[in-house]
Design an enzyme around this catalytic site. Structure first.
Site, PDB file in Angstrom:
ATOM      1  N   GLU A 136      24.050  30.396   9.821  1.00 57.05           N
ATOM      2  CA  GLU A 136      25.193  29.823   9.091  1.00 57.05           C
ATOM      3  C   GLU A 136      25.517  28.416   9.601  1.00 57.05           C
ATOM      4  O   GLU A 136      25.054  27.999  10.671  1.00 57.05           O
ATOM      5  CB  GLU A 136      26.420  30.727   9.220  1.00 57.05           C
ATOM      6  CG  GLU A 136      26.942  30.872  10.651  1.00 57.05           C
ATOM      7  CD  GLU A 136      28.413  31.319  10.698  1.00 57.05           C
ATOM      8  OE1 GLU A 136      29.267  30.656  10.071  1.00 57.05           O
ATOM      9  OE2 GLU A 136      28.698  32.306  11.398  1.00 57.05           O
TER      10      GLU A 136
ATOM     11  N   LYS B  68      35.572  39.220  17.086  1.00 58.74           N
ATOM     12  CA  LYS B  68      36.539  38.826  18.115  1.00 58.74           C
ATOM     13  C   LYS B  68      37.783  39.665  18.030  1.00 58.74           C
ATOM     14  O   LYS B  68      38.209  40.028  16.933  1.00 58.74           O
ATOM     15  CB  LYS B  68      36.973  37.395  17.860  1.00 58.74           C
ATOM     16  CG  LYS B  68      35.979  36.391  18.248  1.00 58.74           C
ATOM     17  CD  LYS B  68      36.715  35.084  18.506  1.00 58.74           C
ATOM     18  CE  LYS B  68      35.737  34.052  18.987  1.00 58.74           C
ATOM     19  NZ  LYS B  68      34.871  33.595  17.912  1.00 58.74           N
TER      20      LYS B  68
HETATM   21  N1  PSU Z   1      33.964  34.063  14.186  1.00 61.31           N
HETATM   22  C1  PSU Z   1      33.484  33.344  15.204  1.00 61.31           C
HETATM   23  N2  PSU Z   1      32.997  32.089  14.993  1.00 61.31           N
HETATM   24  C2  PSU Z   1      32.968  31.553  13.735  1.00 61.31           C
HETATM   25  C3  PSU Z   1      33.470  32.340  12.641  1.00 61.31           C
HETATM   26  C4  PSU Z   1      33.941  33.580  12.910  1.00 61.31           C
HETATM   27  O1  PSU Z   1      33.505  33.807  16.325  1.00 61.31           O
HETATM   28  O2  PSU Z   1      32.528  30.408  13.563  1.00 61.31           O
HETATM   29  C5  PSU Z   1      33.407  31.788  11.252  1.00 61.31           C
HETATM   30  C6  PSU Z   1      32.235  32.434  10.482  1.00 61.31           C
HETATM   31  O3  PSU Z   1      31.665  31.461   9.639  1.00 61.31           O
HETATM   32  C7  PSU Z   1      32.934  33.498   9.653  1.00 61.31           C
HETATM   33  C8  PSU Z   1      34.222  32.802   9.336  1.00 61.31           C
HETATM   34  O4  PSU Z   1      32.217  33.873   8.488  1.00 61.31           O
HETATM   35  O5  PSU Z   1      34.579  32.134  10.534  1.00 61.31           O
HETATM   36  C9  PSU Z   1      35.299  33.766   8.898  1.00 61.31           C
HETATM   37  O6  PSU Z   1      36.378  33.047   8.405  1.00 61.31           O
HETATM   38  P1  PSU Z   1      37.533  33.800   7.609  1.00 61.31           P
HETATM   39  O7  PSU Z   1      38.196  34.671   8.621  1.00 61.31           O
HETATM   40  O8  PSU Z   1      38.417  32.684   7.098  1.00 61.31           O
HETATM   41  O9  PSU Z   1      36.860  34.565   6.521  1.00 61.31           O
END
Ligand code: PSU
Ligand code: MN
Length: 304
Positions: A25, A159
């Site tokens: 990603e 996390k």
């Molecule tokens: N968790 C991490 N590092 C990240 C992300 C999540 O430890 O960089 C990023 C990933 O791209 C994940 C996104 O898909 O955050 C999720 O965001 P949201 O909670 O807005 O869907």
């Protein structure tokens, strides 16, 4: 108008030669890690995948085109530029139609990987059900994507800025297997354990490859989560991290952070509050996931 995919030369050749390819990603580069560690990590992760005998395909949207595999210069551009939109499922139509730049989240990357015929994806952590979702309804689109897009995701769990219990419940409802690699419990990103059991433990990448194949042979749509604990020597103390996370959550609330800003805000707060220790752990676990992903990709290719 058909959606056009732009393949890097390396990925194009891998496709022609039947080499295993792994999707990566780009939100982790633009919104997940600070400069310059974001670029260094992106390059190192790609290199690890090559060492394991697979080919990395970092995915992003440049000028409205979906790129499957980025050059070093393109990764640098992405990391340097200020106007890159965090691209989850709902963001893709706008970014493509308006010819913008987008960094794909887990959900966004899964969609592009499926379009490109890449069944395996390596990242750090997936999004999930946020704490307090009973009121805010903040549930990452990553979970819905896992329920409908056929891409397996190697991660270090999620996390504990998230509600891991509710995240597991959501995945169960949606029929997404959560497989622990050499672990019985869901890892919590910075730490190897959490109070939640995984659905199945498998200790060998070959067995994981078989499970992935079997899900799709059954005609079941959707992904598989492969949860790989951070290496012991890189893990952070659980009590210490829980305090930090509480503090980051309180600051997000005080600042009224909403919507797609929540996760990047919490990630950067946690990094500041741990004085960079969380970043080191983050880098170590992504690399560890790349190693495992490489082994699973090779095993998937070798299944008869
Ligand atoms: N968790 C991490 N590092 C990240 C992300 C999540 O430890 O960089 C990023 C990933 O791209 C994940 C996104 O898909 O955050 C999720 O965001 P949201 O909670 O807005 O869907
Ligand atoms: Mn959200």
């Amino acid at each position: 108008m058909k959606v056009q995919l732009v393949f890097s030369e390396e990925v194009k050749q891998a496709k022609e030669n039947g080499k295993p390819i792994i999707a990566l990603e780009s939100t982790i580069i633009t919104h997940g890690m600070p400069y310059p560690q974001n670029i260094e990590t992106a390059f190192e992760v790609e290199e690890i995948i090559r060492e394991e005998g697979a080919v990395p395909a970092t995915i992003a949207i440049l000028d409205g085109k979906i790129h499957i595999g980025l050059s070093k210069d393109e990764i640098k551009q992405l990391a340097d530029s200020k106007d890159v939109i965090k691209a989850s499922r709902r963001d893709l139509p706008y970014i493509l139609a308006q010819k913008k730049n987008g960094a794909t989240t887990v959900a966004g990357t899964m969609i592009c990987a499926q379009l490109a015929g890449i069944p395996l994806f390596v990242t750090g952590g997936i999004g999930g059900v946020h704490r307090g979702a009973e009121e805010t309804m903040d549930i990452s689109a990553d979970l819905e994507e896992l329920s409908q897009t056929n891409v397996a995701v190697v991660c270090a769990g999620a996390k504990s800025i998230l509600d891991l219990g509710l995240t597991m419940e959501y995945l169960e409802t949606k029929g997404v297997p959560v497989v622990g690699y050499q672990t019985d419990v869901l890892p919590a990103f910075y730490t190897r354990t959490s109070p939640y059991e995984v659905n199945n433990r498998l200790d060998d990448p070959k067995e994981i490859a078989k499970l992935i194949r079997t899900k799709w042979d059954l005609g079941l749509k959707g992904g598989i989560v492969i949860a790989n604990p951070i290496p012991e020597e890189d893990a952070l103390d659980e009590k210490f991290m829980n305090q930090i996370i509480e503090q980051a959550l309180a600051e997000a609330e005080a600042n009224q952070i909403k919507g797609k800003e929540v996760t990047p805000f919490l990630l950067s707060k946690v990094k500041d509050l741990t004085e960079g220790k969380s970043l080191e752990a983050n880098i170590a676990l992504v690399k560890n996931n790349a190693r495992l992903g490489g082994k699973i990709a090779v095993a998937m290719r070798n299944l008869s």
